[in-house]
Write an enzyme that holds these catalytic residues in place. Structure first.
Site, mmCIF file in Angstrom:
data_model
loop_
_atom_site.group_PDB
_atom_site.id
_atom_site.type_symbol
_atom_site.label_atom_id
_atom_site.label_comp_id
_atom_site.label_asym_id
_atom_site.label_seq_id
_atom_site.Cartn_x
_atom_site.Cartn_y
_atom_site.Cartn_z
ATOM 1 C CG ASP A 1 -7.224 16.406 -12.941
ATOM 2 O OD1 ASP A 1 -6.817 15.373 -12.355
ATOM 3 O OD2 ASP A 1 -7.521 16.419 -14.152
ATOM 4 C CE LYS B 1 -0.268 3.541 -3.925
ATOM 5 N NZ LYS B 1 -0.473 4.896 -3.354
ATOM 6 C CB ILE C 1 -7.497 6.084 3.240
ATOM 7 C CG1 ILE C 1 -7.800 4.585 3.344
ATOM 8 C CG2 ILE C 1 -6.261 6.431 4.063
ATOM 9 C CD1 ILE C 1 -6.745 3.694 2.709
ATOM 10 C CB THR D 1 -11.873 3.026 0.877
ATOM 11 O OG1 THR D 1 -12.016 4.361 0.392
ATOM 12 C CG2 THR D 1 -10.577 2.450 0.356
ATOM 13 C CB SER E 1 3.381 2.321 0.423
ATOM 14 O OG SER E 1 3.882 1.303 -0.409
ATOM 15 C CB SER E 2 -0.296 -0.433 -1.827
ATOM 16 O OG SER E 2 -1.029 -1.603 -2.106
ATOM 17 C CE1 TYR F 1 -2.913 1.970 -6.624
ATOM 18 C CE2 TYR F 1 -2.137 0.026 -5.463
ATOM 19 C CZ TYR F 1 -2.737 1.260 -5.447
ATOM 20 O OH TYR F 1 -3.169 1.794 -4.260
#
Length: 247
Positions: free
Chosen positions: A61, A157, A15, A188, A139-140, A153
């Site tokens: 990193d 988000k 993305i 992805t 976000s997700s 996870y």
């Protein structure tokens, strides 16, 4: 008018790379960020230049707490006229971060890259954001729906979505807009191979109104729209880019 500059974290692939190409196509000078794979980042930059755009590279990193400040100094040196678009895309997604399986090491990795890094990048880069700039977080769907083995996870988000609202309120007096996009399953990284299996494809499209697997460009184009003047009256929003998976 001078060319605008965009900085996209994690833009050596997926993305992030699609966003870098979309913003370059919209006329932005793009700063491509990579964590460890400079070769992939160089390929993205080369594709942008071959298409007539402008691209530069920075590495760092994001698991290292010193990196946001270091990157901010590099970006400031590259952007004497200010930064016009900041896309905080970089994230890690371990295979299982559910409540029963998540270890302290996995949780700390998620926190470092998915929450601490974007928070302190925003803090460090806010002074050089130009008036009228756009900030876009990733976000997700997992922030809003219980799905998959991704409790930690999804929690990170959800915290990002709160940060979007807070930052939009704080930066509004400078006409800086802060939004997020919330993709569902996108082809992805390691997920791409799964979406190419019959089971993965069927499970992905079963929950969507638009029956196909999302590609990185579907999300990158939405981010580019939020960075454009066409989204000048949108701030503090989380835009689902999920083919109708939340319906």
């Amino acid at each position: 008018m001078d060319q605008k500059t965009a900085f996209i974290t994690g833009s050596s692939q997926g993305i992030g790379a699609a966003t870098a190409r979309a913003l370059a196509a919209d006329g932005y000078r793009v700063i491509v960020h990579y964590g460890g794979n400079r070769v992939l980042a160089e390929e993205v930059a080369r594709s942008i230049r071959e298409a007539g755009g402008t691209a530069e590279l920075v590495g760092g990193d994001l698991a290292d707490p010193a990196t946001p400040a270091t990157l901010a100094r590099q970006i400031a040196a590259l952007c004497p006229e200010g930064l016009h678009a900041l896309v905080l895309n970089a994230a890690v997604m371990p295979g299982n971060s559910d409540i029963a399986a998540c270890t302290p090491d996995i949780f700390d990795q998620l926190t470092a890259v998915n929450l601490r890094a974007p928070f302190f990048l925003l803090q460090s880069l806010t002074p050089i954001l130009a008036e009228g700039a756009s900030v876009v977080f990733l976000s997700s769907l997992t922030a809003r729906r219980v799905t998959g083995a991704v409790a930690a996870y999804g929690a990170m988000k959800a915290a990002i979505e709160h940060l979007v609202r807070r930052a939009a309120a704080e930066l509004g007096d400078r006409w800086i807009r802060v939004n997020a996009v919330a993709p569902a399953t996108t082809a992805t990284g390691p997920i791409a191979a799964w979406t190419q299996t019959e089971q993965g494809r069927d499970m992905t499209i079963a929950v969507q109104a638009l029956k196909r697997v999302a590609q990185p460009e579907d999300v990158g184009d939405a981010i580019a729209m939020l960075c454009s003047d066409r989204a000048r009256w949108i701030t503090g929003a989380v835009i689902p880019v999920d083919g109708g998976a939340m319906l």
